[in-house]
Design a protein around this motif. Structure first.
Motif, PDB file in Angstrom:
ATOM      1  N   PRO A   1       0.818  -1.212   0.000  1.00 42.27           N
ATOM      2  CA  PRO A   1       0.000   0.000   0.000  1.00 42.27           C
ATOM      3  C   PRO A   1       0.855   1.267   0.000  1.00 42.27           C
ATOM      4  CG  PRO A   1      -0.775  -1.546   1.646  1.00 42.27           C
ATOM      5  CD  PRO A   1       0.543  -2.064   1.158  1.00 42.27           C
ATOM      6  N   LYS A   2       0.303   2.321  -0.593  1.00 37.36           N
ATOM      7  CA  LYS A   2       0.989   3.618  -0.581  1.00 37.36           C
ATOM      8  C   LYS A   2       1.193   4.057   0.869  1.00 37.36           C
ATOM      9  CE  LYS A   2      -0.777   5.181  -5.000  1.00 37.36           C
ATOM     10  NZ  LYS A   2      -1.563   6.151  -5.723  1.00 37.36           N
TER      11      LYS A   2
ATOM     12  N   TYR B   1      -4.977   1.017  -6.779  1.00 35.03           N
ATOM     13  CA  TYR B   1      -3.741   0.636  -6.107  1.00 35.03           C
ATOM     14  C   TYR B   1      -4.025   0.702  -4.607  1.00 35.03           C
ATOM     15  CZ  TYR B   1       1.188   0.052  -5.270  1.00 35.03           C
ATOM     16  OH  TYR B   1       2.388  -0.462  -4.879  1.00 35.03           O
ATOM     17  N   PRO B   2      -3.564  -0.262  -3.834  1.00 25.95           N
ATOM     18  CA  PRO B   2      -3.848  -0.233  -2.390  1.00 25.95           C
ATOM     19  C   PRO B   2      -3.362   1.059  -1.741  1.00 25.95           C
ATOM     20  CG  PRO B   2      -2.826  -2.312  -3.031  1.00 25.95           C
ATOM     21  CD  PRO B   2      -2.756  -1.414  -4.221  1.00 25.95           C
ATOM     22  N   LYS B   3      -4.208   1.644  -0.887  1.00 22.71           N
ATOM     23  CA  LYS B   3      -3.863   2.894  -0.201  1.00 22.71           C
ATOM     24  C   LYS B   3      -3.536   2.654   1.261  1.00 22.71           C
ATOM     25  CE  LYS B   3      -6.594   5.792  -3.212  1.00 22.71           C
ATOM     26  NZ  LYS B   3      -7.755   6.625  -3.360  1.00 22.71           N
ATOM     27  N   ASP B   4      -4.101   1.630   1.829  1.00 22.29           N
ATOM     28  CA  ASP B   4      -3.825   1.320   3.223  1.00 22.29           C
ATOM     29  C   ASP B   4      -3.911  -0.193   3.389  1.00 22.29           C
ATOM     30  OD1 ASP B   4      -6.587   0.723   3.304  1.00 22.29           O
ATOM     31  OD2 ASP B   4      -7.065   2.744   3.940  1.00 22.29           O
ATOM     32  N   THR B   5      -3.942  -0.650   4.586  1.00 17.10           N
ATOM     33  CA  THR B   5      -3.933  -2.089   4.826  1.00 17.10           C
ATOM     34  C   THR B   5      -5.316  -2.724   4.729  1.00 17.10           C
ATOM     35  OG1 THR B   5      -4.030  -1.670   7.207  1.00 17.10           O
ATOM     36  CG2 THR B   5      -1.838  -2.035   6.222  1.00 17.10           C
TER      37      THR B   5
END
Length: 134
Positions: free
Chosen positions: A58-59, A114-118
């Protein structure tokens, strides 16, 4: 009677979970598909996204490995189906699948979001940009 017909139409529509895109593009045209969505090309070939696994980092998170998204799909031509998968990291990636003696190239150019956090992203939220060609 009219209400009964409308109710039956709504019930049959709600029972269908698979979505088919009715754009009828030509092969080698980039399309964007979601999970459980099928596109039928003018040439009669179909491709359907059947599953997406996403292990990308994640970002704003520090990871040892950048990860990847694995896209699972099914290609169907003349009632012959072949399952395949492709691992996408960040650049467009291709694979070749043989369906009944015909070779098809599958290129995935993007997997969003796109994943931003968990937090896990649901299958229905993903969009896969891909090109199918001979």
């Amino acid at each position: 009677m009219k209400n009964l017909i409308i109710a039956l139409l709504l019930a049959s529509t709600a029972a269908c979970t698979q979505e088919t895109i009715d754009l009828s593009p030509k092969l080698a045209t980039k399309v964007e598909l979601s999970f459980d969505t099928e596109v039928v090309y003018q040439e009669g070939v179909k491709i359907k996204i059947t599953k997406i696994e996403d292990s990308r980092c994640p970002k704003n998170v520090t990871c040892v490995w950048a990860g990847m998204a694995r896209v699972f799909f099914t290609i169907t031509e003349k009632s012959i189906s072949k399952d395949g998968s492709i691992d996408f990291e960040s650049n467009p990636v291709k694979t070749t699948i043989d369906v009944g003696g015909q070779k098809y190239n599958v290129e995935v150019s993007d997997v969003l979001p796109y994943p931003k956090d968990t937090n896990e992203t649901s299958q229905k939220e993903y969009k896969v940009s891909l090109t199918l060609s001979k």
